[in-house]
Design an enzyme around this catalytic site. Structure first.
Site, PDB file in Angstrom:
ATOM      1  N   LYS A  44       0.817  -1.216   0.000  1.00  0.00           N
ATOM      2  CA  LYS A  44       0.000   0.000   0.000  1.00  0.00           C
ATOM      3  C   LYS A  44       0.848   1.262   0.000  1.00  0.00           C
ATOM      4  CE  LYS A  44      -4.411  -1.624   1.437  1.00  0.00           C
ATOM      5  NZ  LYS A  44      -4.900  -1.200   0.115  1.00  0.00           N
ATOM      6  N   ASN A  47       2.408   1.547  -3.555  1.00  0.00           N
ATOM      7  CA  ASN A  47       1.362   1.858  -4.529  1.00  0.00           C
ATOM      8  C   ASN A  47       0.951   3.323  -4.449  1.00  0.00           C
ATOM      9  OD1 ASN A  47       1.253  -0.801  -5.392  1.00  0.00           O
ATOM     10  ND2 ASN A  47      -0.525  -1.322  -4.154  1.00  0.00           N
ATOM     11  N   ALA A 259      -5.488  -2.041  -6.064  1.00  0.00           N
ATOM     12  CA  ALA A 259      -4.833  -0.731  -5.893  1.00  0.00           C
ATOM     13  C   ALA A 259      -5.722   0.462  -6.246  1.00  0.00           C
ATOM     14  CB  ALA A 259      -3.527  -0.648  -6.675  1.00  0.00           C
ATOM     15  N   ALA A 260      -6.995   0.243  -6.513  1.00  0.00           N
ATOM     16  CA  ALA A 260      -7.879   1.392  -6.773  1.00  0.00           C
ATOM     17  C   ALA A 260      -7.939   2.298  -5.552  1.00  0.00           C
ATOM     18  CB  ALA A 260      -9.273   0.909  -7.146  1.00  0.00           C
ATOM     19  N   GLY A 261      -8.009   1.710  -4.366  1.00  0.00           N
ATOM     20  CA  GLY A 261      -8.028   2.502  -3.145  1.00  0.00           C
ATOM     21  C   GLY A 261      -6.736   3.273  -2.935  1.00  0.00           C
ATOM     22  N   ASP A 262      -5.617   2.674  -3.328  1.00  0.00           N
ATOM     23  CA  ASP A 262      -4.331   3.358  -3.201  1.00  0.00           C
ATOM     24  C   ASP A 262      -4.259   4.555  -4.141  1.00  0.00           C
ATOM     25  OD1 ASP A 262      -3.394   1.539  -1.271  1.00  0.00           O
ATOM     26  OD2 ASP A 262      -2.745   0.146  -2.819  1.00  0.00           O
TER      27      ASP A 262
END
Length: 317
Positions: A44, A47, A259-262
Site C-alpha cells: 500500500k 502503490n 490498488a484502486a483505493g491506493d
C-alpha cells in the site's frame, strides 16, 4: 522533479505482487487454474507513492517514499520498479534481517480480488525509521500512512508529522481487527476507509448515503477530523465537522480493482496539496480510483494527471 515543488511523503509498505488471473477466486480447498500471472510492484505504501508520483509529473509536486525492503532478489525488483516512478527513495532502507514483503493476489473475471500478504521487512519498521525522516517532514505538506507497518510506528509517524505541520491522510487498510486508538485518530486530518474497513472500525456497514454519513459521524466521534468512505461502484461519502456529501462513482469499464483505493489516496493527497476543499479533493480522488480499475496491476495501474482531468471534465459535461 524540481525542488521547489511541494512534497508528499508516503510512509509505508513495499511488496512484490504475484498476481494470478482466473475465472473465479478459489473457495477453501479448491484449486483454480489461472489463465495468466504477473509479477510487479505492490504494497500500500509503494502503490500510493507510485500513484502520487505519476500524478505529480503533471500536477507539479514531488513524492518521497519511506519504508524497508530486504536485501533479497525481490528487493532489487522493488527498487527497480520504484525508481521508474521518479520517487525520492533516500528513506527506503535495506533490512538484512527480514525478507522483502510479498503479496499473493488472485483476480477473477469480474475484477474482484483476494490477497494474502507476507509483511517481511515492512513489519520491522520502528521509530528510528521515522526519526531519520525529520528533514523530510519539515518539507512535506501531506503525509500518507496505511496499516501495513506496525501500528505504533504509524502513530509515531503521525505524531511527528503533526508536530511538523503536515496534513495527515490515514488509509486504515488492511481492515483492522479492532477500532483504532483515539490517540492515533486524533492526529488524522482525513481517514479514508472502504466499506469493510468502516465496518471493522464502527460496526456499521455503509450501504447507502445515510449509513455512510452515520459511520462517518462515528469515526469523527472516535477522533478523526474528516472522513471519506470509499463505497466501490457506488461512489464516496465525504464528511467534515461542518458538512458532508456524496461523490457519485465515475463511469468506467473496470477490469481490475487491485490498488484502486491506493490511487484514490494518491489523488486525495494531490487535491489537498493543491489546497482544494475536501469535497473537490474527494472528487479528484474518485476519478483516480476509477481510472485505476481500467488497467491491470497495482502500481502499474496508476493514472496520469491529464487522464484524470479529462475524466473529470467528461463527467462535468
Amino acid at each position: 522533479m524540481e525542488q521547489h515543488f511541494p512534497l508528499i511523503l508516503v510512509i509505508g509498505s513495499v511488496n512484490i505482487d504475484i498476481t494470478a488471473r482466473g475465472a473465479h477466486l478459489p473457495a477453501p480447498g479448491e484449486t483454480v487454474h489461472a489463465q495468466s500471472y504477473t509479477i510487479g510492484l505492490g504494497g500500500k505504501g509503494a502503490n500510493q507513492a507510485a500513484a502520487a508520483a505519476r500524478l505529480g509529473t503533471g500536477a507539479h509536486h514531488r513524492v518521497a517514499f519511506a519504508g524497508r525492503t530486504g536485501t533479497d532478489d525481490f528487493a532489487k525488483q522493488a527498487r527497480s520498479y520504484l525508481t521508474a516512478f521518479d520517487l525520492d527513495l533516500t528513506a527506503l532502507a535495506s533490512d538484512k534481517q527480514h525478507p522483502t514483503g510479498l503479496a499473493l493476489i488472485g483476480v477473477d473475471q469480474k475484477g474482484e480480488n483476494s490477497i494474502t500478504v507476507i509483511g517481511g521487512a515492512n513489519m520491522a519498521l520502528d521509530h528510528t525509521d521515522v526519526d531519520r525522516l525529520q528533514p523530510m517532514l519539515e518539507q512535506a505538506r501531506v503525509v500518507l500512512l496505511q496499516l501495513e507497518i506496525p501500528l505504533d510506528v504509524v502513530e509515531y509517524a503521525a505524531r511527528c508529522a503533526r508536530a511538523s505541520g503536515c496534513k495527515i491522510i490515514l488509509d486504515p487498510a488492511p481492515a483492522p481487527s479492532r477500532p483504532l486508538p483515539s490517540s492515533l485518530l486524533s492526529l488524522v486530518d482525513v481517514l479514508t476507509p472502504n466499506e469493510t474497513e468502516t465496518q471493522a472500525l464502527t460496526g456499521l456497514y455503509p450501504q447507502d448515503e445515510a449509513t455512510a454519513e452515520q459511520a462517518s459521524q462515528e469515526l469523527m466521534r472516535q477522533g478523526a477530523q474528516a472522513v471519506t468512505i470509499k463505497m466501490g461502484g457506488q461512489g464516496v461519502w465525504w464528511q467534515t465537522p461542518m458538512a458532508g456529501g456524496f461523490v457519485p462513482a465515475f463511469a468506467v469499464s473496470a477490469i481490475d480493482t487491485v490498488a484502486a483505493g491506493d490511487c484514490f489516496n494518491a489523488g486525495l493527497a494531490t487535491g489537498l496539496i493543491q489546497e482544494r476543499s475536501l469535497q473537490d479533493a474527494t472528487r479528484l480522488a474518485a476519478a483516480c480510483g476509477a481510472l485505476a480499475t481500467t488497467k491491470e496491476g497495482a502500481a502499474e495501474s496508476a493514472p496520469e494527471w491529464e487522464d484524470v482531468l479529462r475524466l473529470m471534465e467528461k463527467q462535468n459535461n
